[in-house]
Scaffold this motif. Structure first.
Motif, PDB file in Angstrom:
ATOM      1  N   THR A 107       0.852  -1.202   0.000  1.00  0.00           N
ATOM      2  CA  THR A 107       0.000   0.000   0.000  1.00  0.00           C
ATOM      3  C   THR A 107       0.875   1.234   0.000  1.00  0.00           C
ATOM      4  O   THR A 107       1.889   1.277   0.694  1.00  0.00           O
ATOM      5  CB  THR A 107      -0.879   0.042   1.262  1.00  0.00           C
ATOM      6  OG1 THR A 107      -1.603  -1.171   1.346  1.00  0.00           O
ATOM      7  CG2 THR A 107      -1.854   1.193   1.199  1.00  0.00           C
ATOM      8  N   SER A 108       0.462   2.232  -0.783  1.00  0.00           N
ATOM      9  CA  SER A 108       1.166   3.507  -0.736  1.00  0.00           C
ATOM     10  C   SER A 108       0.173   4.578  -0.317  1.00  0.00           C
ATOM     11  O   SER A 108      -1.008   4.511  -0.645  1.00  0.00           O
ATOM     12  CB  SER A 108       1.754   3.853  -2.098  1.00  0.00           C
ATOM     13  OG  SER A 108       0.758   4.330  -2.945  1.00  0.00           O
TER      14      SER A 108
ATOM     15  N   HIS B 210      -7.804   3.478  -3.812  1.00  0.00           N
ATOM     16  CA  HIS B 210      -7.794   2.679  -5.041  1.00  0.00           C
ATOM     17  C   HIS B 210      -7.268   1.300  -4.711  1.00  0.00           C
ATOM     18  O   HIS B 210      -6.282   1.173  -4.013  1.00  0.00           O
ATOM     19  CB  HIS B 210      -6.868   3.316  -6.081  1.00  0.00           C
ATOM     20  CG  HIS B 210      -7.193   4.735  -6.374  1.00  0.00           C
ATOM     21  ND1 HIS B 210      -8.269   5.103  -7.149  1.00  0.00           N
ATOM     22  CD2 HIS B 210      -6.624   5.881  -5.975  1.00  0.00           C
ATOM     23  CE1 HIS B 210      -8.319   6.413  -7.224  1.00  0.00           C
ATOM     24  NE2 HIS B 210      -7.338   6.915  -6.521  1.00  0.00           N
TER      25      HIS B 210
ATOM     26  N   ARG C 235      -5.991  -2.290  -6.509  1.00  0.00           N
ATOM     27  CA  ARG C 235      -5.644  -2.935  -7.768  1.00  0.00           C
ATOM     28  C   ARG C 235      -5.351  -4.417  -7.506  1.00  0.00           C
ATOM     29  O   ARG C 235      -4.512  -4.745  -6.664  1.00  0.00           O
ATOM     30  CB  ARG C 235      -4.378  -2.305  -8.364  1.00  0.00           C
ATOM     31  CG  ARG C 235      -4.319  -0.823  -8.320  1.00  0.00           C
ATOM     32  CD  ARG C 235      -5.182  -0.132  -9.338  1.00  0.00           C
ATOM     33  NE  ARG C 235      -4.986  -0.570 -10.697  1.00  0.00           N
ATOM     34  CZ  ARG C 235      -3.998  -0.210 -11.489  1.00  0.00           C
ATOM     35  NH1 ARG C 235      -3.068   0.598 -11.042  1.00  0.00           N
ATOM     36  NH2 ARG C 235      -3.937  -0.638 -12.711  1.00  0.00           N
TER      37      ARG C 235
ATOM     38  N   GLN D 176      -4.558  10.069  -0.373  1.00  0.00           N
ATOM     39  CA  GLN D 176      -4.749   9.093  -1.441  1.00  0.00           C
ATOM     40  C   GLN D 176      -4.074   7.794  -1.031  1.00  0.00           C
ATOM     41  O   GLN D 176      -2.878   7.771  -0.777  1.00  0.00           O
ATOM     42  CB  GLN D 176      -4.089   9.640  -2.692  1.00  0.00           C
ATOM     43  CG  GLN D 176      -4.590   9.058  -3.968  1.00  0.00           C
ATOM     44  CD  GLN D 176      -3.926   9.748  -5.136  1.00  0.00           C
ATOM     45  OE1 GLN D 176      -2.718   9.828  -5.192  1.00  0.00           O
ATOM     46  NE2 GLN D 176      -4.713  10.240  -6.038  1.00  0.00           N
TER      47      GLN D 176
ATOM     48  N   VAL E  58      -3.367   3.886  -2.166  1.00  0.00           N
ATOM     49  CA  VAL E  58      -3.431   2.947  -3.287  1.00  0.00           C
ATOM     50  C   VAL E  58      -2.968   1.585  -2.784  1.00  0.00           C
ATOM     51  O   VAL E  58      -1.874   1.446  -2.253  1.00  0.00           O
ATOM     52  CB  VAL E  58      -2.520   3.397  -4.455  1.00  0.00           C
ATOM     53  CG1 VAL E  58      -2.662   2.445  -5.619  1.00  0.00           C
ATOM     54  CG2 VAL E  58      -2.869   4.810  -4.867  1.00  0.00           C
ATOM     55  N   VAL E  59      -3.823   0.589  -2.974  1.00  0.00           N
ATOM     56  CA  VAL E  59      -3.522  -0.753  -2.486  1.00  0.00           C
ATOM     57  C   VAL E  59      -3.218  -1.643  -3.679  1.00  0.00           C
ATOM     58  O   VAL E  59      -3.968  -1.670  -4.648  1.00  0.00           O
ATOM     59  CB  VAL E  59      -4.742  -1.325  -1.732  1.00  0.00           C
ATOM     60  CG1 VAL E  59      -4.494  -2.761  -1.350  1.00  0.00           C
ATOM     61  CG2 VAL E  59      -5.046  -0.490  -0.508  1.00  0.00           C
ATOM     62  N   GLN E  60      -2.133  -2.373  -3.610  1.00  0.00           N
ATOM     63  CA  GLN E  60      -1.771  -3.271  -4.702  1.00  0.00           C
ATOM     64  C   GLN E  60      -1.664  -4.688  -4.147  1.00  0.00           C
ATOM     65  O   GLN E  60      -0.836  -4.940  -3.275  1.00  0.00           O
ATOM     66  CB  GLN E  60      -0.421  -2.830  -5.284  1.00  0.00           C
ATOM     67  CG  GLN E  60       0.123  -3.714  -6.363  1.00  0.00           C
ATOM     68  CD  GLN E  60      -0.704  -3.627  -7.616  1.00  0.00           C
ATOM     69  OE1 GLN E  60      -0.901  -2.575  -8.189  1.00  0.00           O
ATOM     70  NE2 GLN E  60      -1.227  -4.764  -8.024  1.00  0.00           N
TER      71      GLN E  60
END
Lengths: 296, 308
Positions: B42-43, B65, B67, B103, B105-107
């Motif tokens: 995660t960022s 977000h 992904r 923000q 963002v999860v990957q």
């Protein structure tokens, strides 16, 4: 959210240094950042980095019915949407110019250059073929994400192993990896991408001058260099000196005696080095896995 | 009682792995994994400038977000993003930085399901199984802590709990066995599964090793498939209570592991001396602050960097 454009002192400093053949991170003009390749536990999972730029690629395969117009070929799909993780300037839903460039370049290099032998992906003509899905995730954008993404993509395809399939008449048996060793994909060649960025040579505004001004060229631009460059040249070739893709979309006009030496001398040598590096990393990783595969 | 495929006890977590990735363009980033699977990255970026239409005059806008590893985000990704938004809207102090954007963002880095599911599992695990969801929540919390710029009420830790098929009681007087942190191989044979996320915050006092920090259940998706069980002595609510308590103990273990790595993160981070000092002030996560210790550590780092 667009980041603010670089300040005038940053611009002037960069241009002046480049005229003296000095790069801000201490590299030579035509020196690439050192690439690193890390493999995951699953086959086809690869993370590549060029300095601080990091990209991850993953391949998976499933069996599908082929479209009627091409019953003997497998399918390859490439997903390369850039998330805001790479940088807050990338918004999902809004494809930026850089994203479009990456997607198009990946498409040309990995699909249209026929790197993967699609006919070898056919299982049962007209009924079952392999559908390969390559997903590229850009984790950090510190300049030249395109080269990193292409490297990750091709290494992932080389690393991936698909399950062995036995066809008897119309019966298809898929052997799981625990029963029979999975097979590598059949790749015709290994295309690798290099990016050159151009900067003005003279201190006057070279962009507006119509005569062919000599430009300073750097290989593998960093983030600041990418933002301030006057134009890019993307070249994809393989270690056999075969040119796959040359992309120069806009930017400062260049003459052939500026471009040809870059390709014939610089790019060929770099791609050879890079190819040797990729092969050695793949071999190292495979040695490490062998003990889990051979035991039956 | 059947033993688990990897030989763990019913209340044993897999080995946790926490890495602070230090992604170049994000304010904070962390990778969390249960064992060698269920790995997520995660960022976090924030507080940053929001888009004009999503700017809120008195609150921080939260944008998440998700992904998946393969292919493009689908409805399941959007659902998981909505879940994370509900969890972190309660965790982040949104009124501290109005008109800004956080923000996340999860990957997903691994596939959560082992291929060849028998089909008797509870619900549709799909792309995001319980292990992956728990890992996502943990890596998001760690990334928020790593960023240091976003005020938090506490840290959210999550673990998954499942009920394997083999533990369905035959006699009406026995109770079912629950397992903590089911691995991908076990997931296909679960008849009940769910993730429990707890908000953990030592706002008042810092617990010493062995003490329990205050926890609060903030989200769960427990789903139970009771087809085939005719007589059970305990009600379903009692089983849910047991699952929740087991998860709570697991979440506390995750929290202790996070605490260990956070002290390492501060020493590793190569920041400018002034930034290291100001981080100690902005960070409202008092659970991570050893009384007076953080300021001292910041000073030590400052001295080291000055010497260089």
């Amino acid at each position: 959210m667009r980041p603010p454009s670089p300040s005038i002192p940053e611009r002037e400093f960069l241009f002046t240094s480049l005229k003296q053949s000095l790069r801000l991170d201490g590299r030579q003009l035509l020196e690439m950042r050192r690439p690193t390749i890390t493999f995951g536990t699953e086959l086809g999972w690869v993370e590549c980095s060029l300095g601080k730029t990091r990209v991850m690629a993953a391949v998976d395969a499933k069996m599908v019915k082929p479209p009627p117009e091409r019953p003997y070929e497998g399918l390859i799909t490439i997903h390369s949407e850039v998330s805001p993780m790479a940088s807050p300037e990338y918004e999902p839903g809004r494809t930026s110019d850089e994203e479009v460039a990456i997607t198009r370049m990946l498409d040309k290099i990995l699909r249209r250059s026929d790197a993967v032998d699609k006919e070898s992906l056919c299982i049962l003509a007209g009924q079952r073929v392999w559908h390969l899905r390559l997903t590229i995730h850009c984790l950090a954008d510190s300049g030249n994400m395109l080269d990193c993404a292409c490297l990750a993509g091709i290494v992932a395809l080389k690393h991936f192993r698909r399950p062995e399939v036995e066809v008897v008449g119309n019966e298809v048996t898929v052997h799981p990896p625990t029963e029979r060793a999975p097979l590598p994909l059949s790749l015709h060649h290994t295309p690798l991408c290099l990016t050159f960025a151009f900067f003005p040579e003279s201190s006057s505004r070279a962009a507006t001058s119509t005569s062919s001004t000599k430009t300073t060229t750097v290989l593998d631009p960093s983030l600041l260099e990418s933002t301030l460059s006057l134009g890019f040249l993307h070249v994809a070739l393989n270690a056999q000196r075969e040119l796959c893709v040359v992309q120069k979309a806009g930017g400062v006009p260049l003459t052939e005696d500026e471009i040809l030496p870059l390709i014939k001398e610089v790019a060929v040598a770099k791609v050879r080095e890079l190819d040797a590096f990729v092969e050695s990393r793949l071999k190292e990783d495979w040695e490490g896995r062998k003990m889990f595969v051979e035991v039956r | 009682m059947a033993s688990r495929p990897d030989g763990r006890g019913t209340e044993e977590l897999r080995a946790l792995s926490i890495i602070y990735e230090r992604l170049d363009r994000a304010d904070g980033s962390a990778r969390f994994a249960f064992g060698t699977s269920n790995s997520t990255l995660t960022s976090v970026s924030g507080p940053i400038e929001p888009r004009p239409q999503s700017e809120h005059p008195s609150l921080t806008t939260l944008e998440i977000h998700v992904r998946p590893l393969h292919s493009l985000p689908s409805t399941q990704s959007r659902h998981l993003a909505a879940v994370l938004k509900s969890i972190f809207s309660q965790t982040i102090l949104l009124n501290q930085n109005p008109r800004t954007l956080v923000q996340i963002v999860v990957q997903a880095l691994s596939v959560s399901e082992v291929a060849g599911r028998s089909g008797t599992g509870a619900g549709t695990a799909g792309v995001y199984g319980p292990g992956t969801i728990a890992s996502v929540v943990n890596s998001a919390s760690l990334a928020l802590v790593n960023a240091g710029s976003i005020p938090l009420r506490g840290v959210v830790c999550a673990v998954a709990v499942g009920r394997p098929t083999t533990s369905v009681p035959s006699a009406p007087t026995t109770i079912s066995t629950l397992v903590l942190d089911p691995s991908p191989e076990e997931i296909s044979s679960l008849t009940a599964q769910g993730v429990f996320a707890f908000l953990i915050s030592s706002a008042l006092s810092v617990p010493s090793a062995g003490q329990e920090p205050p926890t609060e259940l903030i989200w769960s998706n427990w789903s139970s498939n009771n087809l085939g069980i005719t007589k059970v002595s305990e009600g379903e609510m009692a089983e849910l209570g047991r699952a929740r308590e087991m998860a709570r103990q697991g979440a506390i273990k995750v929290w202790w592991k996070m605490r260990e790595t956070v002290s390492g993160m501060e020493a590793e981070t190569k920041r400018l001396p002034e930034m290291a000092g100001s981080r100690a002030i902005d960070n409202d996560v008092t659970g991570k602050r050893r009384a007076g210790g953080e300021e001292d550590e910041g000073d030590e780092n400052e001295n080291d960097e000055m010497k260089i």
